[in-house]
Design a protein around this motif. Sequence first.
Motif, PDB file in Angstrom:
ATOM      1  N   ILE A  14       0.838  -1.203   0.000  1.00 30.09           N
ATOM      2  CA  ILE A  14       0.000   0.000   0.000  1.00 30.09           C
ATOM      3  C   ILE A  14       0.871   1.250   0.000  1.00 30.09           C
ATOM      4  CG2 ILE A  14      -1.654   1.345   1.363  1.00 30.09           C
ATOM      5  CD1 ILE A  14      -2.822  -1.405   2.265  1.00 30.09           C
ATOM      6  N   ALA A  15       1.912   1.256   0.828  1.00 34.95           N
ATOM      7  CA  ALA A  15       2.802   2.418   0.919  1.00 34.95           C
ATOM      8  C   ALA A  15       3.444   2.724  -0.432  1.00 34.95           C
ATOM      9  CB  ALA A  15       3.875   2.172   1.973  1.00 34.95           C
ATOM     10  N   LYS A  16       3.934   1.689  -1.113  1.00 31.83           N
ATOM     11  CA  LYS A  16       4.553   1.889  -2.429  1.00 31.83           C
ATOM     12  C   LYS A  16       3.541   2.429  -3.429  1.00 31.83           C
ATOM     13  CE  LYS A  16       8.220  -1.506  -1.968  1.00 31.83           C
ATOM     14  NZ  LYS A  16       8.748  -2.796  -2.386  1.00 31.83           N
ATOM     15  N   ASN A  17       2.321   1.916  -3.367  1.00 29.15           N
ATOM     16  CA  ASN A  17       1.285   2.390  -4.287  1.00 29.15           C
ATOM     17  C   ASN A  17       0.852   3.817  -3.979  1.00 29.15           C
ATOM     18  OD1 ASN A  17       1.158   0.173  -6.013  1.00 29.15           O
ATOM     19  ND2 ASN A  17      -0.230  -0.926  -4.665  1.00 29.15           N
ATOM     20  N   ILE A  18       0.782   4.168  -2.712  1.00 28.69           N
ATOM     21  CA  ILE A  18       0.458   5.554  -2.352  1.00 28.69           C
ATOM     22  C   ILE A  18       1.506   6.485  -2.949  1.00 28.69           C
ATOM     23  CG2 ILE A  18       0.414   7.227  -0.443  1.00 28.69           C
ATOM     24  CD1 ILE A  18      -0.985   4.980   1.228  1.00 28.69           C
ATOM     25  N   LYS A  19       2.771   6.145  -2.761  1.00 25.21           N
ATOM     26  CA  LYS A  19       3.853   6.974  -3.294  1.00 25.21           C
ATOM     27  C   LYS A  19       3.780   7.035  -4.817  1.00 25.21           C
ATOM     28  CE  LYS A  19       8.829   7.625  -3.005  1.00 25.21           C
ATOM     29  NZ  LYS A  19      10.068   7.152  -2.358  1.00 25.21           N
ATOM     30  N   TYR A  20       3.535   5.901  -5.466  1.00 25.57           N
ATOM     31  CA  TYR A  20       3.443   5.863  -6.926  1.00 25.57           C
ATOM     32  C   TYR A  20       2.338   6.788  -7.440  1.00 25.57           C
ATOM     33  CZ  TYR A  20       2.322   4.225 -11.597  1.00 25.57           C
ATOM     34  OH  TYR A  20       2.050   4.175 -12.933  1.00 25.57           O
ATOM     35  N   TYR A  21       1.125   6.651  -6.890  1.00 22.97           N
ATOM     36  CA  TYR A  21       0.006   7.460  -7.374  1.00 22.97           C
ATOM     37  C   TYR A  21       0.156   8.931  -6.986  1.00 22.97           C
ATOM     38  CZ  TYR A  21      -2.258   3.297  -9.079  1.00 22.97           C
ATOM     39  OH  TYR A  21      -2.549   2.153  -9.789  1.00 22.97           O
ATOM     40  N   ARG A  22       0.758   9.200  -5.844  1.00 22.20           N
ATOM     41  CA  ARG A  22       1.005  10.592  -5.443  1.00 22.20           C
ATOM     42  C   ARG A  22       1.955  11.251  -6.435  1.00 22.20           C
ATOM     43  NH1 ARG A  22       5.101  12.917  -3.231  1.00 22.20           N
ATOM     44  NH2 ARG A  22       6.074  11.033  -2.406  1.00 22.20           N
ATOM     45  N   LYS A  23       3.059  10.570  -6.744  1.00 26.11           N
ATOM     46  CA  LYS A  23       4.036  11.132  -7.679  1.00 26.11           C
ATOM     47  C   LYS A  23       3.474  11.244  -9.094  1.00 26.11           C
ATOM     48  CE  LYS A  23       8.347  10.281  -5.418  1.00 26.11           C
ATOM     49  NZ  LYS A  23       9.714  10.443  -5.855  1.00 26.11           N
ATOM     50  N   SER A  24       2.637  10.276  -9.485  1.00 25.37           N
ATOM     51  CA  SER A  24       2.065  10.322 -10.836  1.00 25.37           C
ATOM     52  C   SER A  24       1.124  11.510 -10.999  1.00 25.37           C
ATOM     53  CB  SER A  24       1.342   9.014 -11.162  1.00 25.37           C
ATOM     54  OG  SER A  24       0.120   8.927 -10.469  1.00 25.37           O
ATOM     55  N   ARG A  25       0.678  12.072  -9.886  1.00 26.98           N
ATOM     56  CA  ARG A  25      -0.178  13.261  -9.912  1.00 26.98           C
ATOM     57  C   ARG A  25       0.611  14.530  -9.589  1.00 26.98           C
ATOM     58  NH1 ARG A  25      -2.777   9.102 -10.072  1.00 26.98           N
ATOM     59  NH2 ARG A  25      -5.005   8.847 -10.369  1.00 26.98           N
ATOM     60  N   ASN A  26       1.947  14.404  -9.589  1.00 25.25           N
ATOM     61  CA  ASN A  26       2.826  15.538  -9.278  1.00 25.25           C
ATOM     62  C   ASN A  26       2.424  16.217  -7.973  1.00 25.25           C
ATOM     63  OD1 ASN A  26       4.461  15.319 -11.657  1.00 25.25           O
ATOM     64  ND2 ASN A  26       2.734  16.159 -12.801  1.00 25.25           N
ATOM     65  N   MET A  27       2.129  15.398  -6.978  1.00 22.56           N
ATOM     66  CA  MET A  27       1.703  15.894  -5.678  1.00 22.56           C
ATOM     67  C   MET A  27       2.810  15.623  -4.659  1.00 22.56           C
ATOM     68  SD  MET A  27      -1.725  14.697  -3.564  1.00 22.56           S
ATOM     69  CE  MET A  27      -2.816  15.020  -4.933  1.00 22.56           C
ATOM     70  N   SER A  56      -4.770   2.646   9.257  1.00 22.85           N
ATOM     71  CA  SER A  56      -6.061   1.966   9.176  1.00 22.85           C
ATOM     72  C   SER A  56      -6.594   1.927   7.751  1.00 22.85           C
ATOM     73  CB  SER A  56      -7.073   2.686  10.065  1.00 22.85           C
ATOM     74  OG  SER A  56      -7.366   3.968   9.524  1.00 22.85           O
ATOM     75  N   ILE A  57      -7.585   1.086   7.550  1.00 23.57           N
ATOM     76  CA  ILE A  57      -8.272   1.040   6.259  1.00 23.57           C
ATOM     77  C   ILE A  57      -8.953   2.385   6.006  1.00 23.57           C
ATOM     78  CG2 ILE A  57     -10.194  -0.035   4.996  1.00 23.57           C
ATOM     79  CD1 ILE A  57      -7.694  -1.774   5.137  1.00 23.57           C
ATOM     80  N   ASP A  58      -9.437   3.008   7.055  1.00 26.50           N
ATOM     81  CA  ASP A  58     -10.055   4.334   6.928  1.00 26.50           C
ATOM     82  C   ASP A  58      -9.045   5.344   6.382  1.00 26.50           C
ATOM     83  OD1 ASP A  58     -12.426   5.893   7.279  1.00 26.50           O
ATOM     84  OD2 ASP A  58     -11.493   6.844   9.017  1.00 26.50           O
ATOM     85  N   ALA A  59      -7.807   5.282   6.889  1.00 27.14           N
ATOM     86  CA  ALA A  59      -6.758   6.180   6.386  1.00 27.14           C
ATOM     87  C   ALA A  59      -6.461   5.888   4.921  1.00 27.14           C
ATOM     88  CB  ALA A  59      -5.485   6.040   7.229  1.00 27.14           C
ATOM     89  N   VAL A  60      -6.404   4.614   4.562  1.00 29.90           N
ATOM     90  CA  VAL A  60      -6.155   4.226   3.166  1.00 29.90           C
ATOM     91  C   VAL A  60      -7.275   4.760   2.276  1.00 29.90           C
ATOM     92  CG1 VAL A  60      -5.885   2.284   1.567  1.00 29.90           C
ATOM     93  CG2 VAL A  60      -4.817   2.195   3.823  1.00 29.90           C
ATOM     94  N   SER A  61      -8.499   4.658   2.738  1.00 28.36           N
ATOM     95  CA  SER A  61      -9.647   5.165   1.985  1.00 28.36           C
ATOM     96  C   SER A  61      -9.557   6.675   1.795  1.00 28.36           C
ATOM     97  CB  SER A  61     -10.939   4.792   2.706  1.00 28.36           C
ATOM     98  OG  SER A  61     -12.048   5.330   2.041  1.00 28.36           O
ATOM     99  N   ASN A  62      -9.203   7.390   2.854  1.00 33.06           N
ATOM    100  CA  ASN A  62      -9.069   8.847   2.766  1.00 33.06           C
ATOM    101  C   ASN A  62      -7.953   9.246   1.801  1.00 33.06           C
ATOM    102  OD1 ASN A  62     -11.156   9.309   4.571  1.00 33.06           O
ATOM    103  ND2 ASN A  62      -9.797   9.407   6.342  1.00 33.06           N
ATOM    104  N   ALA A  64      -6.833   7.401  -0.746  1.00 33.20           N
ATOM    105  CA  ALA A  64      -7.308   7.084  -2.099  1.00 33.20           C
ATOM    106  C   ALA A  64      -8.232   8.184  -2.614  1.00 33.20           C
ATOM    107  CB  ALA A  64      -8.022   5.732  -2.105  1.00 33.20           C
ATOM    108  N   ASN A  65      -9.127   8.662  -1.753  1.00 38.12           N
ATOM    109  CA  ASN A  65     -10.025   9.755  -2.157  1.00 38.12           C
ATOM    110  C   ASN A  65      -9.236  11.011  -2.507  1.00 38.12           C
ATOM    111  OD1 ASN A  65     -12.371   8.249  -1.862  1.00 38.12           O
ATOM    112  ND2 ASN A  65     -12.701   8.899   0.240  1.00 38.12           N
TER     113      ASN A  65
END
Length: 78
Positions: A14-27, A56-62, A64-65
């Motif tokens: 999850i951590a790697k994917n968060i970083k991947y999608y964050r960077k892909s959005r130049n965020m 938490s899953i709640d944090a992951v959901s937030n 992702a949103n």
Amino acid sequence: MKKKDKHIDVYELIAKNIKYYRKSRNMTQAELAEKTEYPHEFIRRIEAPNSKKNFSIDAVSNIANALDIDIELLFEKR
């Protein structure tokens, strides 16, 4: 039931994917923290490669949103 060859650390995945999608959005981490209303340190710890992950899953959901993606993408092995 088949035994898996390798143990997958879901927190690391999850951590790697968060970083991947964050960077892909130049965020930046700070921008993601602001959008989620989590402290910057929380986002930094999630993405840090050698830190103990605890969220938490709640944090992951937030997150992702905030990244404007389906939560399922954060669980996909790429």
